[in-house]
Design a protein around this motif. Structure first.
Motif, short mmCIF file in Angstrom:
data_model
loop_
_atom_site.label_atom_id
_atom_site.label_comp_id
_atom_site.label_asym_id
_atom_site.label_seq_id
_atom_site.Cartn_x
_atom_site.Cartn_y
_atom_site.Cartn_z
N GLU A 1 0.83 -1.21 0.00
CA GLU A 1 0.00 0.00 0.00
C GLU A 1 0.86 1.25 0.00
OE1 GLU A 1 -4.07 -1.47 2.23
OE2 GLU A 1 -2.35 -0.89 3.46
N LEU A 2 1.99 1.20 0.72
CA LEU A 2 2.90 2.35 0.73
C LEU A 2 3.49 2.60 -0.66
CD1 LEU A 2 4.70 1.76 4.14
CD2 LEU A 2 3.00 3.52 3.60
N GLN A 3 3.56 1.55 -1.47
CA GLN A 3 4.03 1.70 -2.85
C GLN A 3 2.90 2.12 -3.79
OE1 GLN A 3 5.89 -1.96 -4.10
NE2 GLN A 3 7.70 -1.64 -2.83
N GLY A 4 1.67 2.20 -3.26
CA GLY A 4 0.53 2.57 -4.09
C GLY A 4 0.01 1.44 -4.97
N ARG A 5 0.28 0.20 -4.58
CA ARG A 5 -0.12 -0.95 -5.38
C ARG A 5 -1.62 -1.20 -5.25
NH1 ARG A 5 4.26 -4.70 -5.96
NH2 ARG A 5 2.73 -6.24 -6.63
N SER A 6 -2.31 -1.33 -6.36
CA SER A 6 -3.75 -1.60 -6.34
C SER A 6 -4.06 -3.07 -6.07
CB SER A 6 -4.38 -1.18 -7.68
OG SER A 6 -3.80 -1.93 -8.75
N ASP A 7 -3.05 -3.93 -6.22
CA ASP A 7 -3.27 -5.36 -6.02
C ASP A 7 -2.74 -5.83 -4.66
OD1 ASP A 7 -0.57 -4.98 -6.54
OD2 ASP A 7 -0.38 -6.70 -7.88
N ALA A 8 -2.64 -4.89 -3.71
CA ALA A 8 -2.01 -5.21 -2.42
C ALA A 8 -2.71 -6.37 -1.72
CB ALA A 8 -2.01 -3.97 -1.53
N ARG A 9 -4.04 -6.36 -1.67
CA ARG A 9 -4.76 -7.42 -0.96
C ARG A 9 -4.53 -8.78 -1.60
NH1 ARG A 9 -8.72 -7.71 2.83
NH2 ARG A 9 -8.73 -5.42 2.90
N MET A 10 -4.59 -8.84 -2.91
CA MET A 10 -4.40 -10.11 -3.61
C MET A 10 -2.98 -10.64 -3.40
SD MET A 10 -4.70 -10.96 -7.68
CE MET A 10 -3.19 -10.08 -8.06
N GLN A 11 -1.99 -9.78 -3.57
CA GLN A 11 -0.60 -10.21 -3.43
C GLN A 11 -0.30 -10.65 -2.00
OE1 GLN A 11 1.60 -10.71 -5.78
NE2 GLN A 11 0.32 -9.93 -7.43
N ALA A 12 -0.82 -9.90 -1.02
CA ALA A 12 -0.58 -10.25 0.38
C ALA A 12 -1.26 -11.57 0.73
CB ALA A 12 -1.09 -9.13 1.28
N THR A 13 -2.45 -11.78 0.21
CA THR A 13 -3.16 -13.04 0.47
C THR A 13 -2.38 -14.21 -0.10
OG1 THR A 13 -5.31 -11.92 0.43
CG2 THR A 13 -5.31 -14.31 0.06
N GLU A 14 -1.88 -14.07 -1.32
CA GLU A 14 -1.12 -15.16 -1.94
C GLU A 14 0.17 -15.44 -1.18
OE1 GLU A 14 -1.96 -17.22 -4.49
OE2 GLU A 14 -3.90 -16.24 -4.15
N MET A 15 0.83 -14.40 -0.71
CA MET A 15 2.08 -14.62 0.01
C MET A 15 1.83 -15.29 1.36
SD MET A 15 5.33 -14.58 0.04
CE MET A 15 5.79 -13.59 -1.39
N LEU A 16 0.75 -14.91 2.04
CA LEU A 16 0.42 -15.58 3.31
C LEU A 16 0.06 -17.05 3.08
CD1 LEU A 16 -1.44 -12.70 5.14
CD2 LEU A 16 0.56 -13.93 6.00
N LYS A 17 -0.59 -17.34 1.99
CA LYS A 17 -0.86 -18.74 1.65
C LYS A 17 0.46 -19.47 1.41
CE LYS A 17 -5.45 -18.08 -0.43
NZ LYS A 17 -6.22 -18.09 -1.71
#
Length: 226
Positions: free
Chosen positions: A113-129
């Protein structure tokens, strides 16, 4: 030949105390190439964590400099150094450094989010998986075990695909078995991401898994073994 990701050049760190000038680091020089891993090892008080902080641009050397992907960190002001860290560096700490008022998912989303990424939720979810916490997305740090918190910290560090990952005693707060699992995951993620890894550790077994060992004694680099 590849340009070094990290070039530490004649770094000395001195502070003043009641007895006069104390030299914490003395004329440290080394380079690390892309995808290399290095362990900074040495006794407590030898200057390991200070060196890691200087590599990150969080602390400033008395003399010398650090180049990150060719950029002289200490030719920049603090705001510019913070920008370089945000785009190129991931951190994993012994004490996890998660924000207690944010869920696991929100903690991992934050750097995106600090980088302004619009896909933050999707990327974070995938990494936690990827780190085995797909069922813990909405849990807060206080209800996660130490091993789970460190896996959240790994996910947060790697989600931005940093050029450089810095880890300070990443298993220091964990029991042996949990620490082994966390380190296995860290090395797996590091290989997948092609990140340069620098970690401070007292554990010789962990250090032996790195490409290089940087031995610090009383503030001096005494060996830079491959």
């Amino acid at each position: 030949m590849s340009q070094p990701i990290i070039a530490v050049e004649h770094v000395t760190k001195q502070v003043q105390d009641s007895t006069g000038t104390l030299t914490i680091l003395h004329e440290i020089d080394f380079t690390l190439l892309p995808n290399q891993s290095a362990a900074i090892v040495g006794a407590s008080g030898s200057g390991k964590s200070t060196l890691l902080s200087i590599i990150a641009g969080l602390d400033t050397p008395t003399t010398g400099t650090v180049r990150l992907a060719g950029t002289d960190l200490f030719a920049l002001d603090e705001d510019a150094r913070a920008g370089v860290r945000a785009s190129k560096v991931g951190f994993v700490f012994q004490s996890f450094q998660l924000l207690g008022n944010l869920t696991a998912l929100e903690n991992v989303m934050l750097p995106l989010e600090l980088q302004g990424r619009s896909d933050a939720r999707m990327q974070a979810t995938e990494m936690l998986k990827r780190v085995g916490l797909g069922e813990r997305l909405r849990h807060y740090p206080k209800v996660l075990s130490g091993g789970e918190q460190q896996r959240v910290a790994l996910a947060r560090a790697f989600v931005v695909r940093p050029a450089l990952l810095l880890a300070d005693e990443p298993t220091g707060s964990l029991d042996f078995a949990t620490g082994e699992k966390v380190m296995e995951l860290m090395f797996d993620l590091n290989r997948e991401a092609g990140t340069t890894l620098v970690l401070v550790t007292h554990d010789r077994g962990i250090a032996a898994r790195c490409d290089r060992q940087l031995q610090i004694e009383a503030g001096r680099l005494v060996t830079s073994a491959s």
